[in-house]
Each structure stands twice: as C-alpha cells, then as structure tokens.
Design a protein around this motif. Structure first.
Motif, PDB file in Angstrom:
ATOM      1  N   ALA A 141      37.964  21.789 -33.746  1.00 47.02           N
ATOM      2  CA  ALA A 141      38.534  20.463 -34.008  1.00 47.02           C
ATOM      3  C   ALA A 141      37.664  19.380 -33.374  1.00 47.02           C
ATOM      4  CB  ALA A 141      39.956  20.399 -33.468  1.00 47.02           C
ATOM      5  N   ASP A 142      37.131  19.652 -32.200  1.00 48.20           N
ATOM      6  CA  ASP A 142      36.267  18.672 -31.537  1.00 48.20           C
ATOM      7  C   ASP A 142      34.996  18.409 -32.346  1.00 48.20           C
ATOM      8  OD1 ASP A 142      37.951  18.188 -29.433  1.00 48.20           O
ATOM      9  OD2 ASP A 142      36.985  19.612 -28.074  1.00 48.20           O
ATOM     10  N   TYR A 144      34.775  18.391 -35.548  1.00 52.48           N
ATOM     11  CA  TYR A 144      35.141  17.474 -36.629  1.00 52.48           C
ATOM     12  C   TYR A 144      35.372  16.058 -36.102  1.00 52.48           C
ATOM     13  CZ  TYR A 144      35.233  20.678 -40.535  1.00 52.48           C
ATOM     14  OH  TYR A 144      34.840  21.530 -41.542  1.00 52.48           O
ATOM     15  N   LYS A 145      35.845  15.936 -34.885  1.00 50.42           N
ATOM     16  CA  LYS A 145      35.989  14.609 -34.283  1.00 50.42           C
ATOM     17  C   LYS A 145      34.620  13.967 -34.047  1.00 50.42           C
ATOM     18  CE  LYS A 145      40.436  15.538 -32.068  1.00 50.42           C
ATOM     19  NZ  LYS A 145      41.180  15.678 -30.788  1.00 50.42           N
ATOM     20  N   LYS A 146      33.653  14.784 -33.618  1.00 46.34           N
ATOM     21  CA  LYS A 146      32.288  14.275 -33.435  1.00 46.34           C
ATOM     22  C   LYS A 146      31.684  13.871 -34.777  1.00 46.34           C
ATOM     23  CE  LYS A 146      31.438  17.070 -29.297  1.00 46.34           C
ATOM     24  NZ  LYS A 146      30.696  18.238 -28.733  1.00 46.34           N
ATOM     25  N   ALA A 148      33.344  12.807 -37.328  1.00 46.20           N
ATOM     26  CA  ALA A 148      33.995  11.544 -37.698  1.00 46.20           C
ATOM     27  C   ALA A 148      33.342  10.362 -36.984  1.00 46.20           C
ATOM     28  CB  ALA A 148      35.483  11.609 -37.366  1.00 46.20           C
ATOM     29  N   SER A 149      32.962  10.559 -35.734  1.00 42.32           N
ATOM     30  CA  SER A 149      32.325   9.494 -34.967  1.00 42.32           C
ATOM     31  C   SER A 149      30.985   9.096 -35.597  1.00 42.32           C
ATOM     32  CB  SER A 149      32.111   9.942 -33.526  1.00 42.32           C
ATOM     33  OG  SER A 149      31.451   8.946 -32.771  1.00 42.32           O
ATOM     34  N   ILE A 185      41.553  15.815 -39.815  1.00 44.03           N
ATOM     35  CA  ILE A 185      40.910  15.244 -38.633  1.00 44.03           C
ATOM     36  C   ILE A 185      39.979  14.107 -39.056  1.00 44.03           C
ATOM     37  CG2 ILE A 185      39.258  15.677 -36.765  1.00 44.03           C
ATOM     38  CD1 ILE A 185      40.454  18.507 -36.559  1.00 44.03           C
ATOM     39  N   ASN A 188      42.037  11.109 -39.981  1.00 40.93           N
ATOM     40  CA  ASN A 188      42.662  10.464 -38.830  1.00 40.93           C
ATOM     41  C   ASN A 188      41.667   9.827 -37.870  1.00 40.93           C
ATOM     42  OD1 ASN A 188      45.375  11.089 -39.499  1.00 40.93           O
ATOM     43  ND2 ASN A 188      45.126  13.169 -38.719  1.00 40.93           N
ATOM     44  N   GLU A 189      40.470  10.388 -37.793  1.00 41.99           N
ATOM     45  CA  GLU A 189      39.507   9.935 -36.786  1.00 41.99           C
ATOM     46  C   GLU A 189      38.511   8.902 -37.313  1.00 41.99           C
ATOM     47  OE1 GLU A 189      39.331  10.773 -33.493  1.00 41.99           O
ATOM     48  OE2 GLU A 189      41.183  11.942 -33.674  1.00 41.99           O
ATOM     49  N   THR A 190      38.381   8.783 -38.620  1.00 40.48           N
ATOM     50  CA  THR A 190      37.490   7.754 -39.156  1.00 40.48           C
ATOM     51  C   THR A 190      38.239   6.432 -39.269  1.00 40.48           C
ATOM     52  OG1 THR A 190      38.011   8.548 -41.401  1.00 40.48           O
ATOM     53  CG2 THR A 190      35.955   9.307 -40.398  1.00 40.48           C
TER      54      THR A 190
END
Length: 291
Positions: A141-142, A144-146, A148-149, A185, A188-190
């Motif tokens: 999951a992390d 995918y968060k990276k 998104a960043s 993810i 939600n994160e973008t």
C-alpha cells in the motif's frame, strides 16, 4: 489469476435493467466518439497519414495518441506534421498516452515538460499515464501511496501549463491491500483538483469489479473511459463493442455520476479481425445504441 472474472457475464452490471434517462441521452449525443489509436497499432506506424484518413472517414472526431518518441515524434512523423494530418481529417488529439516509467523510476520530471509541449501543440486537454512496468508498480500500500505522490508532482506541472493529467488503469491496480485496492489508494491519495482518471472499463470488469460501484463510491472522479468489450468465451480476448460480455448501456446510463467528459473506443488484446473494419463496426454500435 483473475478472481471473480465472471462477475459481469450476463449480469447486466446489476443495474442493467435501468433505462437510460432522457436527460442523459440528450447530453450524451453532444459527446464525440473518440478512438485510442492503439486499436490500429498494426497499420498506423507504417502509414500514419492513410490510417488517420480512414479514422476520419469512419466518423471519429477525437483520438488518443500512443507511441510518442522525443526523437521521432509519432512514428517518424513530427508533431507539427502529425497535427496537420489530424486537422485535415477533422480529428483532435484530446488525450495522449505518454511513457511515465522513467518519471516513476527516478522522479525526474524533465521529460514531462516535453510531453506538455507536445500536448499543447496538438491542442490537447489531457496527458495520460498509460501503463507502469511490473518492476515499478510496487507490492505494498505504501508503494501505491508513493506512486500517487509522483503522479501529483507531474500533475502540478501539467496544471501550470493548462493541462490535466489522467491515470489509465489495467487490472494490476486492483490488487487487494486489506479492505482497499491499489486503484482506490491512487484515487484517495492523488489530488482531485489535479488528477483525473481514465477508466478502462474492460480491465475493471476483468479484475472482477463493477465500474458503476466505483462511480458511486468516487462520484465525478472518472472523467474519461476506454470503451472496450470482453469476448464471451475467452475473457483474454476483446470483442467488437456490443457483441461481448459487458453491458455498456448500463454503464453509459451512469456517465453523469462518473463525471465522464469523453471516451475512447479501444480494441486491444489478442484482437484478430480486420482492425479498421472492426473499429468501424464498434463505432456504429456506439453511435446507434449508446448515444
């Protein structure tokens, strides 16, 4: 490998019995029919002018590009010449699939500036992230968060030049992380002010999900679609639109909920019939039955 792959077969997407609302039908007729040029990948590189002429004669008014090279333009055709060919055939490249793997790998956004210059020359609205190499997708999951960043960073550059960035999915984004998926993810994160989503309806269905459920959970976040059907017997294959397993009537009825501004017909995996004739068949079905 693909779970719940029969999810939408003959299900009518659970809401398939719903009639298309008259108000939507009125709005939908204003939407042009676009084509992702990857559908014609076997012939386009060798005859860019001729294939674009065929696309225009069918009745398409928008295209989504692929295959851009900084040194070679579009298959050896410079960006200015490519634009002239589009103009000559009543076509506009409203979205472009550009390779973002180097951006994802090392975070260097210099190439994005070239993409922006090309998209602006074409008069485009979107720069789209089309596909991420397996080794760059991440497994947590992390990760995918990276991802998104990095997408947010590239999207900010696009926004500063009057463009929007979109993310196009396949099925790998639907890997589960507890109660969520990689796709959710990313949603939600973008930054929703900077990043839109181009939903490939076929890949969502093949991953075992209902596009309408995602529209309902993330209303007006999916601004573009890839309209691509699934062969009823072999789900690895595409089919001409309207002959496969996906109930597009139900999906098109929810275009306003999705936020869909435009869509692109696409024929992709293991597609055997004559490409331009099959594209024309799919175009006619969409024009007569979905709009």
């Amino acid at each position: 490998m693909i779970k719940r792959r029969d999810f939408l077969i003959n299900s009518g997407l659970a809401l398939g019995a719903l009639a298309i609302a008259p108000s939507f039908a009125f709005e939908a007729k204003k939407k042009p029919i676009g084509i992702q040029l990857w559908s014609l990948r076997d012939t386009l590189p060798g005859d860019v002018k001729g294939v674009l002429t065929q696309v225009g004669k069918i009745g398409f008014s928008e295209v989504e590009t692929f295959g851009y090279s900084v040194s070679k333009g579009f298959f050896g055709t410079s960006v200015p010449d490519f634009k002239l060919m589009l103009d000559d055939n009543g076509l506009k490249a409203t979205s472009n699939h550009f390779d973002f793997n180097s951006v994802i790998k090392d975070g260097n956004t210099d190439i994005v500036k070239t993409y922006i210059e090309t998209a602006n020359h074409l008069g485009s609205e979107y720069i789209t992230v089309p596909w991420i190499l397996p080794e760059l997708r991440g497994t947590t999951a992390d990760d995918y968060k990276k991802l998104a960043s990095k997408i947010n960073e590239a999207a900010a550059l696009c926004a500063a030049s009057g463009l929007k960035l979109a993310y196009h999915n396949h099925d790998f984004e639907f890997i589960k992380f507890g109660n969520t998926t990689g796709y959710e993810i990313l949603l939600n994160e973008t930054d929703k002010k900077l990043v839109d989503f181009e939903m490939d309806l076929y890949w969502v269905v093949r991953a075992g999900y209902n596009p309408i459920d995602l529209f309902q959970k993330y209303p007006r976040r999916v601004k573009m679609w890839h309209v691509k059907d699934m062969d009823k017997q072999n789900h690895d294959f595409n089919a001409e639109i309207g002959t496969g397993a996906i109930d597009f009537r139900a999906i098109f009825a929810k275009a306003e909920l999705s936020g869909m501004k435009r869509f692109f017909l696409e024929h992709e995996s293991n597609y055997k019939p004559n490409p331009i004739e099959s594209v024309a068949t799919s175009f006619n079905y969409i024009q007569k039955s979905l709009l």
